[in-house]
Design an enzyme around this catalytic site. Structure first.
Site, PDB file in Angstrom:
ATOM      1  N   GLY A 167       5.573   4.040   6.254  1.00  9.48           N
ATOM      2  CA  GLY A 167       5.542   2.816   6.873  1.00  9.48           C
ATOM      3  C   GLY A 167       6.949   2.422   7.358  1.00  9.48           C
ATOM      4  O   GLY A 167       6.923   1.720   8.364  1.00  9.48           O
ATOM      5  N   THR A 168       7.899   2.631   6.743  1.00  9.86           N
ATOM      6  CA  THR A 168       9.071   2.113   6.877  1.00  9.86           C
ATOM      7  C   THR A 168       9.631   2.826   8.284  1.00  9.86           C
ATOM      8  O   THR A 168      10.067   1.981   9.351  1.00  9.86           O
ATOM      9  CB  THR A 168      10.254   2.631   5.862  1.00  9.86           C
ATOM     10  OG1 THR A 168       9.910   1.895   4.634  1.00  9.86           O
ATOM     11  CG2 THR A 168      11.647   2.355   6.213  1.00  9.86           C
ATOM     12  N   ASN A 199       2.085  -7.990   1.577  1.00 13.33           N
ATOM     13  CA  ASN A 199       1.989  -7.158   0.688  1.00 13.33           C
ATOM     14  C   ASN A 199       2.416  -7.930  -0.902  1.00 13.33           C
ATOM     15  O   ASN A 199       1.642  -7.290  -2.032  1.00 13.33           O
ATOM     16  CB  ASN A 199       3.317  -6.146   0.378  1.00 13.33           C
ATOM     17  CG  ASN A 199       4.477  -6.664   1.084  1.00 13.33           C
ATOM     18  OD1 ASN A 199       4.573  -7.219   2.117  1.00 13.33           O
ATOM     19  ND2 ASN A 199       5.734  -6.169   0.387  1.00 13.33           N
ATOM     20  N   GLN A 205      -0.350  -2.781   4.511  1.00  6.72           N
ATOM     21  CA  GLN A 205      -1.002  -3.284   3.259  1.00  6.72           C
ATOM     22  C   GLN A 205      -2.477  -3.676   3.447  1.00  6.72           C
ATOM     23  O   GLN A 205      -3.333  -3.628   2.410  1.00  6.72           O
ATOM     24  CB  GLN A 205      -0.367  -4.468   2.669  1.00  6.72           C
ATOM     25  CG  GLN A 205      -0.460  -4.650   1.026  1.00  6.72           C
ATOM     26  CD  GLN A 205       0.306  -3.506   0.367  1.00  6.72           C
ATOM     27  OE1 GLN A 205      -0.291  -2.828  -0.547  1.00  6.72           O
ATOM     28  NE2 GLN A 205       1.554  -3.126   0.285  1.00  6.72           N
ATOM     29  N   SER A 246       0.769   3.485   6.234  1.00  6.04           N
ATOM     30  CA  SER A 246       1.377   4.215   5.253  1.00  6.04           C
ATOM     31  C   SER A 246       0.454   4.761   4.377  1.00  6.04           C
ATOM     32  O   SER A 246      -0.567   4.119   3.642  1.00  6.04           O
ATOM     33  CB  SER A 246       2.261   3.477   4.484  1.00  6.04           C
ATOM     34  OG  SER A 246       2.868   4.463   3.379  1.00  6.04           O
ATOM     35  N   ALA A 247       0.345   6.147   4.314  1.00  7.31           N
ATOM     36  CA  ALA A 247      -0.810   6.901   3.530  1.00  7.31           C
ATOM     37  C   ALA A 247      -0.646   6.462   1.937  1.00  7.31           C
ATOM     38  O   ALA A 247      -2.017   6.526   1.498  1.00  7.31           O
ATOM     39  CB  ALA A 247      -0.574   8.490   3.712  1.00  7.31           C
ATOM     40  N   THR A 297       9.628  19.173  12.517  1.00 10.31           N
ATOM     41  CA  THR A 297       8.292  19.909  12.153  1.00 10.31           C
ATOM     42  C   THR A 297       7.324  18.964  11.298  1.00 10.31           C
ATOM     43  O   THR A 297       7.762  18.248  10.380  1.00 10.31           O
ATOM     44  CB  THR A 297       8.579  21.393  11.379  1.00 10.31           C
ATOM     45  OG1 THR A 297       9.252  22.113  12.220  1.00 10.31           O
ATOM     46  CG2 THR A 297       7.346  22.003  10.878  1.00 10.31           C
ATOM     47  N   CYS A 323      10.007  -3.211  -4.118  1.00  4.69           N
ATOM     48  CA  CYS A 323       9.449  -1.953  -4.144  1.00  4.69           C
ATOM     49  C   CYS A 323      10.550  -0.924  -3.849  1.00  4.69           C
ATOM     50  O   CYS A 323      10.434   0.221  -3.696  1.00  4.69           O
ATOM     51  CB  CYS A 323       8.424  -1.940  -3.322  1.00  4.69           C
ATOM     52  SG  CYS A 323       8.734  -2.064  -1.391  1.00  4.69           S
TER      53      CYS A 323
HETATM   54  N1  PLP Z   1       5.132  -2.679   5.118  1.00  8.75           N
HETATM   55  C1  PLP Z   1       4.509  -2.900   4.118  1.00  8.75           C
HETATM   56  C2  PLP Z   1       3.772  -4.352   4.249  1.00  8.75           C
HETATM   57  C3  PLP Z   1       4.675  -2.429   2.896  1.00  8.75           C
HETATM   58  O1  PLP Z   1       4.147  -3.037   1.840  1.00  8.75           O
HETATM   59  C4  PLP Z   1       5.562  -1.295   2.626  1.00  8.75           C
HETATM   60  C5  PLP Z   1       5.588  -0.766   1.337  1.00  8.75           C
HETATM   61  O2  PLP Z   1       5.628  -1.435   0.326  1.00  8.75           O
HETATM   62  C6  PLP Z   1       6.043  -0.687   3.912  1.00  8.75           C
HETATM   63  C7  PLP Z   1       5.654  -1.277   5.242  1.00  8.75           C
HETATM   64  C8  PLP Z   1       6.654   0.730   3.663  1.00  8.75           C
HETATM   65  O3  PLP Z   1       5.824   1.603   3.652  1.00  8.75           O
HETATM   66  P1  PLP Z   1       6.346   3.061   3.092  1.00  8.75           P
HETATM   67  O4  PLP Z   1       6.341   2.927   1.593  1.00  8.75           O
HETATM   68  O5  PLP Z   1       5.394   3.987   3.297  1.00  8.75           O
HETATM   69  O6  PLP Z   1       7.959   3.374   3.644  1.00  8.75           O
END
Ligand code: PLP
Length: 370
Positions: free
Chosen positions: A71-72, A140, A168, A188-189, A225, A312
């Site tokens: 997700g990041t 989140n 989320q 995000s998986a 890859t 997190c």
């Molecule tokens: N966006 C939200 C709302 C999240 O809660 C999170 C992770 O806590 C992320 C993005 C980031 O995802 P990832 O952990 O896959 O980088």
């Protein structure tokens, strides 16, 4: 030994059994999806099958799914991939949005955790040039669901692009890129029972420019890859997440019961965002006078995993920028813990959590022994 209780599904959902099996199988096969021989073609087919599953979860065209490292990265690319656009992000976004959009105006939030649409309209009316609005579908920390279709319409009318972080929300409520009206969304998986370190940026219309260059993978939108095993696991998790409605019905019953019982045990408890529409699995609970770190440690010793706000990243308990954006003072914000449930949460888990939490609260309030 009693089993640990996991009430931190928003930090990361446990991997589903079928996902683990599929990932193990994918790890045992060796082709590079870019190779033209049979082994490569098999890996390519597995990636494309997962792409279809992920696209189907959010009503997207599979050709518009870019697999990322999570997700990041998806959020980073959604913003940075539209250069010459000023990003207007809400103050409750994940840090992977906020840090890319540093030094730009913030969209404000109401005390109930929802975006302030009046302030947002004003902000849109004032700017000029290319703009990109970033507001998440569900927060989140609080679980509060944002009025994203209205936000998308306002952005579109003002000629701005709209990115919606649905990390989320996916697997906990309906997510459809077309119904939201977003130009891009992120997934995000590991939030939906898939592996960590894999996610997707999904767009509608113009593709965001790549962050990673140096290869033609992902139609030249993300070089490198592919993480084949991770992507395969993501695909299986996405197919299973389509069942969210049934799963969340029972999760919501448990979450509501948990909140009622906390309020009965401690009338001073604060449930943030309770007046707004929220995800069925999330509860952000404030316990006046006991800081979140103390609560986390006591609960951890009792075998229960929960989070403090959004901490997190580095494992340290940082003050919540989400609660600050909702106008909650830092003293109260530092007393909030996030409890997040999932389809495997049992009534017994909720009982044990409430009992441990009430014991902690009563112990802190008891007059010191003479
Ligand atoms: N966006 C939200 C709302 C999240 O809660 C999170 C992770 O806590 C992320 C993005 C980031 O995802 P990832 O952990 O896959 O980088």
């Amino acid at each position: 030994m009693t089993e640990r209780i996991y009430l931190d599904w928003n930090a990361s959902a446990p991997m589903r059994g079928q996902v683990i099996d599929a990932v193990a199988l994918a790890m045992a096969s060796h082709g590079n999806p870019s190779s033209v021989h049979g082994d490569g073609r098999r890996a390519r087919a597995a990636v494309e099958d997962a792409r279809e599953a992920v696209a189907a979860l959010v009503g997207a065209n599979p050709a518009n799914v870019i697999f990322t490292s999570g997700g990041t990265e998806a959020n980073n690319q959604a913003l940075a991939g539209h250069p010459n656009h000023t990003v207007l992000a809400s103050g409750i976004e994940h840090v992977s949005i906020l840090e890319v959009a540093a030094n730009t105006p913030r969209i404000a939030c109401l005390p109930n955790g929802e975006i302030d649409l009046d302030q947002f309209s004003d902000l849109l009316g004032r700017g000029t040039g290319g703009r990109l609005v970033a507001v998440m579908l569900a927060n989140n920390e609080t679980g509060v669901i944002q009025p994203v279709t209205e936000i998308a319409a306002l952005a579109r009318d003002a000629g701005a692009l709209f990115h919606c972080d649905t990390v989320q929300a996916a697997g906990r409520m309906a997510v459809d890129i077309g119904l939201i009206g977003a130009d891009s969304i992120s997934l995000s998986a590991h939030k939906i029972g898939g592996p960590k370190g894999v996610g997707a940026l999904i767009f509608n219309g113009t593709a965001p420019q790549p962050l990673l260059r140096g290869g033609g993978q992902e139609r030249s939108r993300r070089a490198g890859t592919e993480n084949v095993a991770g992507i395969v696991g993501f695909g299986v998790a996405a197919r299973l997440a389509a069942n969210w409605r049934d799963e969340m019905n029972s999760v919501e019953v448990l979450r509501d019961e948990l909140e009622q019982r906390l309020a009965a045990a401690a009338p001073e408890v604060v449930i943030y965002g309770r007046d707004a529409r929220r995800l069925a699995n999330t509860s952000l609970v404030g316990l006046p006078d006991i800081d979140a770190g103390t609560q986390l440690m006591a609960l951890d010793l009792a075998g229960i995993s929960v989070s403090a706000g959004s901490a997190c990243s580095s494992g340290k308990v940082a003050s919540s920028h989400v609660l600050a954006a909702m106008g909650v003072g830092s003293a109260a914000a530092n007393n909030a813990i996030r409890v997040s449930l999932g389809p495997e949460t049992l009534a017994e888990d909720v009982n044990r959590f409430v009992a441990s939490w009430a014991r902690l609260r009563d112990g802190a309030r008891a007059p010191a022994a003479a």
